[in-house]
Design an enzyme around this catalytic site. Structure first.
Site, PDB file in Angstrom:
ATOM      1  N   ASP A 154       0.824  -1.216   0.000  1.00  0.00           N
ATOM      2  CA  ASP A 154       0.000   0.000   0.000  1.00  0.00           C
ATOM      3  C   ASP A 154       0.861   1.270   0.000  1.00  0.00           C
ATOM      4  O   ASP A 154       2.091   1.217   0.049  1.00  0.00           O
ATOM      5  CB  ASP A 154      -0.924  -0.059   1.237  1.00  0.00           C
ATOM      6  CG  ASP A 154      -2.296   0.544   0.964  1.00  0.00           C
ATOM      7  OD1 ASP A 154      -2.422   1.356   0.041  1.00  0.00           O
ATOM      8  OD2 ASP A 154      -3.245   0.205   1.715  1.00  0.00           O
ATOM      9  N   ASP A 209     -10.142   3.631  -3.553  1.00  0.00           N
ATOM     10  CA  ASP A 209     -10.852   2.419  -3.132  1.00  0.00           C
ATOM     11  C   ASP A 209     -12.271   2.339  -3.692  1.00  0.00           C
ATOM     12  O   ASP A 209     -13.015   3.330  -3.698  1.00  0.00           O
ATOM     13  CB  ASP A 209     -10.931   2.368  -1.604  1.00  0.00           C
ATOM     14  CG  ASP A 209      -9.570   2.138  -0.971  1.00  0.00           C
ATOM     15  OD1 ASP A 209      -8.568   2.020  -1.708  1.00  0.00           O
ATOM     16  OD2 ASP A 209      -9.512   2.067   0.272  1.00  0.00           O
TER      17      ASP A 209
HETATM   18  C1  GLA Z   1      -6.000   1.373   1.478  1.00  0.00           C
HETATM   19  C2  GLA Z   1      -6.137   0.371   0.321  1.00  0.00           C
HETATM   20  C3  GLA Z   1      -7.254  -0.602   0.657  1.00  0.00           C
HETATM   21  C4  GLA Z   1      -6.952  -1.331   1.962  1.00  0.00           C
HETATM   22  C5  GLA Z   1      -6.743  -0.327   3.082  1.00  0.00           C
HETATM   23  C6  GLA Z   1      -6.212  -0.993   4.352  1.00  0.00           C
HETATM   24  O1  GLA Z   1      -7.118   2.197   1.567  1.00  0.00           O
HETATM   25  O2  GLA Z   1      -6.374   1.039  -0.874  1.00  0.00           O
HETATM   26  O3  GLA Z   1      -7.428  -1.535  -0.397  1.00  0.00           O
HETATM   27  O4  GLA Z   1      -5.807  -2.132   1.792  1.00  0.00           O
HETATM   28  O5  GLA Z   1      -5.800   0.685   2.712  1.00  0.00           O
HETATM   29  O6  GLA Z   1      -5.989  -0.093   5.379  1.00  0.00           O
END
Ligand code: GLA
Length: 420
Positions: A154, A209
């Site tokens: 990430d 997301d």
């Molecule tokens: C980010 C990523 C998500 C998930 C969260 C976890 O937002 O884009 O897919 O992995 O972190 O905290």
């Protein structure tokens, strides 16, 4: 001497020219030659992960028939890690994972599945757990020791880090650790990874997301802007087709199929679109108690075959009834809510290895619509006779020439294979 210098200069110029025209090569780990398929804990369970949960998901993947349909990776997302020990080693949550990560990996492997884990290129993960910055090689060795097969990496708390440099460091660390590990880059499309990451990661997120709704940017609960729906993410994939291929895929985020925010028709559309986009098919629902219609969607082998086709092409939107919007592949920068959604009908298509074409008719509108795919639009001569198979009805529809039309319910798709 003069001749030697001239020859040297010419060779250098040729080399410089070749490096400009050579296409970037795929990551050389030999993995993800078709889009990865699996399950990840985040969309449904967030930080509520534990050894028992992950084991029961591995069990569910087998019992539901998902493993037989091609799903492989069981990925623990954020929140499995709590601290670092005095030697800097990453420490898993001992309360939630009392048997340890190696034992969990062995459990998953014994089911014939593969084990995935999550970290972050910053000081902390998005949920505030320890990140891998400055510990890349140490962490990669630990993952290899635990039998990890897949790393989602990430981009929170990265400050001014350069994405290409940060992701290359972890790629090199994984390579040095000596275990084949699929490298899933999650920097949300911010630094346009499709332009540089083919030899860095096996897949890269292209947007912010996904949220479990059909369409529209909606304000977050904290008042900030905005979570993005499935169709918003879809629109942001237009133009990225040429960057996907075996070993390196655009990732429009994980599936929400079965999580309750969309109707069955909408989930069928979501799954079909991700399949035809050659997107990673990473389920994000509870695999222990799926409704039959959800299981049917996630295990439709004819649709999965489009996704896993060896040619590895991502579908293009070949026709749309909507005016272009100036799509921008970065959901994080969305600046205004657009609730209410758009209407419109679209045709998406991708070529397959056997010379046939996958065709998806998408109805974004509120009422049933007749949608036509013309042979010209598909790149076929008009007089060509082709057989059509409906991949949701599992039915051969016969031979057609010039075009194929179907009535598509609201917020749904018809997906066919067109074989000349
Ligand atoms: C980010 C990523 C998500 C998930 C969260 C976890 O937002 O884009 O897919 O992995 O972190 O905290």
């Amino acid at each position: 001497m003069k001749t030697f210098t001239a020859a040297l200069l010419t060779s250098l110029l040729i080399l410089a020219f070749l490096s400009l025209v050579q296409p970037s090569t795929a990551l050389d780990n030999g993995l993800a030659l078709t889009p990865p398929m699996g399950w990840n804990s985040w969309n449904k369970f967030g930080c509520n992960v534990s050894e028992d949960l992950i084991k029961s998901m591995a069990d569910g993947m087998v019992a539901s028939g998902m493993k037989d349909a091609g799903y492989q990776y069981v990925v623990i997302d954020d929140c499995w890690q709590v601290s670092r020990d005095q030697d800097g080693n990453i420490v898993p949550d001992a309360q939630r994972f009392p048997s340890g990560m190696k034992a969990l990996g062995e459990y998953i492997h014994a089911k014939g599945l593969k084990f995935g884990i999550y970290s972050d290129a910053g000081e902390k993960t998005c949920a505030g757990r320890p990140g891998s910055m400055g510990h890349e090689y140490q962490d990669a060795l630990m993952y290899a020791k635990w039998g990890v097969d897949y790393l989602k990496y990430d981009w929170c708390h990265t400050g001014k880090r350069n994405a290409e440099e940060a992701y290359s460091t972890m790629r090199d660390a994984l390579r040095t650790a000596g275990r084949p590990i699929v490298f899933s880059m999650c920097e949300w499309g911010t630094a346009k990874p499709w332009l540089w990451a083919a030899d860095t990661g096996n897949l890269w997120r292209t947007t912010g997301d996904i949220d479990d709704h059909w369409e529209g940017k909606q304000k977050f609960k904290n008042g900030g802007c905005c979570s993005i729906g499935m169709l918003d993410i879809l629109d942001l994939q237009v133009g990225l087709e040429s960057f996907a291929g075996p070993g390196h895929w655009n990732d429009p985020d994980m599936l929400e199929v079965g999580n309750g925010g969309m109707t069955t028709n909408e989930y069928r559309a979501h799954f079909s679109l991700w399949a035809i986009l050659a997107a990673p098919l990473i389920a994000g629902n509870d695999l222990r108690n799926m409704a039959p219609e959800i299981r049917e969607i996630l295990t439709n082998r004819e649709v999965i075959a489009l996704n896993q086709d060896a040619l590895g092409r991502q579908a293009s939107r070949i026709w749309t009834s909507r005016a272009p919007k100036g799509d921008k592949a970065d959901g994080k920068e969305a600046d205004a809510p657009t609730e209410g959604g758009s209407s419109g009908i679209e045709v998406w298509s991708k070529p397959l290895e056997d010379g046939s074409r996958a065709v998806l008719l998408l109805n974004r509108g509120a009422s049933e619509a007749e949608i036509t795919a013309s042979w010209i639009g598909l790149g076929y001569p008009e007089h060509l006779s082709a057989s059509i198979r409906d991949l949701w009805a599992h039915k051969d529809l016969g031979k057609f020439a010039g075009k194929f039309s179907a009535k598509v319910p609201s917020h749904d798709v018809v997906v066919v294979r067109v074989k000349p």
